[in-house]
Design a protein around this motif. Sequence first.
Motif, PDB file in Angstrom:
ATOM      1  N   ALA A 139       0.711  -1.221   0.446  1.00 52.66           N
ATOM      2  CA  ALA A 139       0.196   0.344  -0.101  1.00 52.66           C
ATOM      3  C   ALA A 139       0.596   1.858  -0.186  1.00 52.66           C
ATOM      4  CB  ALA A 139      -1.142   0.065   1.442  1.00 52.66           C
ATOM      5  N   VAL A 140       1.796   1.604   1.110  1.00 55.34           N
ATOM      6  CA  VAL A 140       2.225   2.363   0.883  1.00 55.34           C
ATOM      7  C   VAL A 140       3.338   3.104  -0.434  1.00 55.34           C
ATOM      8  CG1 VAL A 140       4.652   3.385   1.663  1.00 55.34           C
ATOM      9  CG2 VAL A 140       3.719   2.158   3.455  1.00 55.34           C
ATOM     10  N   ARG A 141       3.757   1.727  -1.169  1.00 55.72           N
ATOM     11  CA  ARG A 141       4.662   1.560  -2.533  1.00 55.72           C
ATOM     12  C   ARG A 141       3.973   1.814  -3.112  1.00 55.72           C
ATOM     13  NH1 ARG A 141       6.440  -3.227  -2.314  1.00 55.72           N
ATOM     14  NH2 ARG A 141       8.631  -2.699  -1.371  1.00 55.72           N
ATOM     15  N   ARG A 142       2.589   1.849  -3.651  1.00 56.85           N
ATOM     16  CA  ARG A 142       1.482   2.431  -3.996  1.00 56.85           C
ATOM     17  C   ARG A 142       1.191   3.406  -4.400  1.00 56.85           C
ATOM     18  NH1 ARG A 142      -0.580  -2.580  -3.498  1.00 56.85           N
ATOM     19  NH2 ARG A 142      -1.843  -2.125  -1.513  1.00 56.85           N
ATOM     20  N   ASN A 143       1.038   3.952  -3.102  1.00 53.28           N
ATOM     21  CA  ASN A 143       0.768   5.462  -2.866  1.00 53.28           C
ATOM     22  C   ASN A 143       1.856   6.288  -3.312  1.00 53.28           C
ATOM     23  OD1 ASN A 143      -1.555   7.088  -1.882  1.00 53.28           O
ATOM     24  ND2 ASN A 143      -0.231   7.628  -0.067  1.00 53.28           N
ATOM     25  N   VAL A 144       2.920   5.780  -2.337  1.00 56.81           N
ATOM     26  CA  VAL A 144       4.051   6.468  -3.070  1.00 56.81           C
ATOM     27  C   VAL A 144       4.434   6.689  -4.302  1.00 56.81           C
ATOM     28  CG1 VAL A 144       6.230   7.106  -2.888  1.00 56.81           C
ATOM     29  CG2 VAL A 144       5.524   6.298  -0.345  1.00 56.81           C
ATOM     30  N   ILE A 145       4.461   5.727  -5.193  1.00 54.56           N
ATOM     31  CA  ILE A 145       4.315   5.782  -6.795  1.00 54.56           C
ATOM     32  C   ILE A 145       3.020   6.491  -7.521  1.00 54.56           C
ATOM     33  CG2 ILE A 145       4.076   4.469  -8.917  1.00 54.56           C
ATOM     34  CD1 ILE A 145       5.382   2.227  -7.221  1.00 54.56           C
ATOM     35  N   ALA A 146       1.779   6.758  -6.965  1.00 58.88           N
ATOM     36  CA  ALA A 146       1.121   7.434  -7.220  1.00 58.88           C
ATOM     37  C   ALA A 146       1.488   8.712  -7.268  1.00 58.88           C
ATOM     38  CB  ALA A 146      -0.320   7.326  -6.778  1.00 58.88           C
ATOM     39  N   ALA A 147       1.396   9.481  -5.687  1.00 68.38           N
ATOM     40  CA  ALA A 147       1.800  10.618  -5.579  1.00 68.38           C
ATOM     41  C   ALA A 147       2.943  10.948  -6.414  1.00 68.38           C
ATOM     42  CB  ALA A 147       1.952  10.954  -4.436  1.00 68.38           C
ATOM     43  N   ILE A 148       3.839  10.994  -6.547  1.00 62.36           N
ATOM     44  CA  ILE A 148       5.237  10.992  -7.151  1.00 62.36           C
ATOM     45  C   ILE A 148       4.898  10.726  -8.877  1.00 62.36           C
ATOM     46  CG2 ILE A 148       7.453  10.318  -7.805  1.00 62.36           C
ATOM     47  CD1 ILE A 148       8.236   9.321  -5.292  1.00 62.36           C
ATOM     48  N   GLU A 149       4.684  10.124  -9.447  1.00 59.06           N
ATOM     49  CA  GLU A 149       4.386  10.283 -10.423  1.00 59.06           C
ATOM     50  C   GLU A 149       3.042  11.405 -11.202  1.00 59.06           C
ATOM     51  OE1 GLU A 149       4.177   5.936 -12.348  1.00 59.06           O
ATOM     52  OE2 GLU A 149       5.960   5.907 -11.542  1.00 59.06           O
TER      53      GLU A 149
END
Length: 158
Positions: A111-121
């Motif tokens: 969940a952290v990985r998905r949220n971080v990727i979505a926010a940065i991209e």
Amino acid sequence: MSDTMPRGGTSTSTTVPRARPQEGSLVTEQGRTTIADGVVAKIAGLAAREVAGVFDMGGGTARALGAVRGMVGGDRNATQGVQVEVGERQAAIDLDLVVEYGAAIPDLAGAVRRNVIAAIERMTGLEVTEVNVTVNDVHLPEQPRGPDGSGQRESRVQ
């Protein structure tokens, strides 16, 4: 019939239209947008903290220094526990987490990985190539208080 005309009598163009830069691209014909490492780190830190089950970020020393910094300046460091490597078009992120006791760590990391990727991209246009998650600690719930409120439980033996 001319050898430049296909059988149907219509002309076909062999010129391929020039590719336009992708909308939101960081490198265009009009110039380049550079995003500082600290900006990417701050976005990653805030996005990781949004996920339920993340108690804090950073190793023990970083958390202690962050707590002191927070008491003095009143501001928590959003980049604590975050390391980034940022190129012209891509970013790689390393996160150090403290998780709440009871959280399923593999699910939380995903969940952290998905949220971080979505926010940065979404915010930067950078492609995130990897997000490495290290769990450094588990935050335990407060110990039960004794009857006198001292935090000490009654002795089980006399």
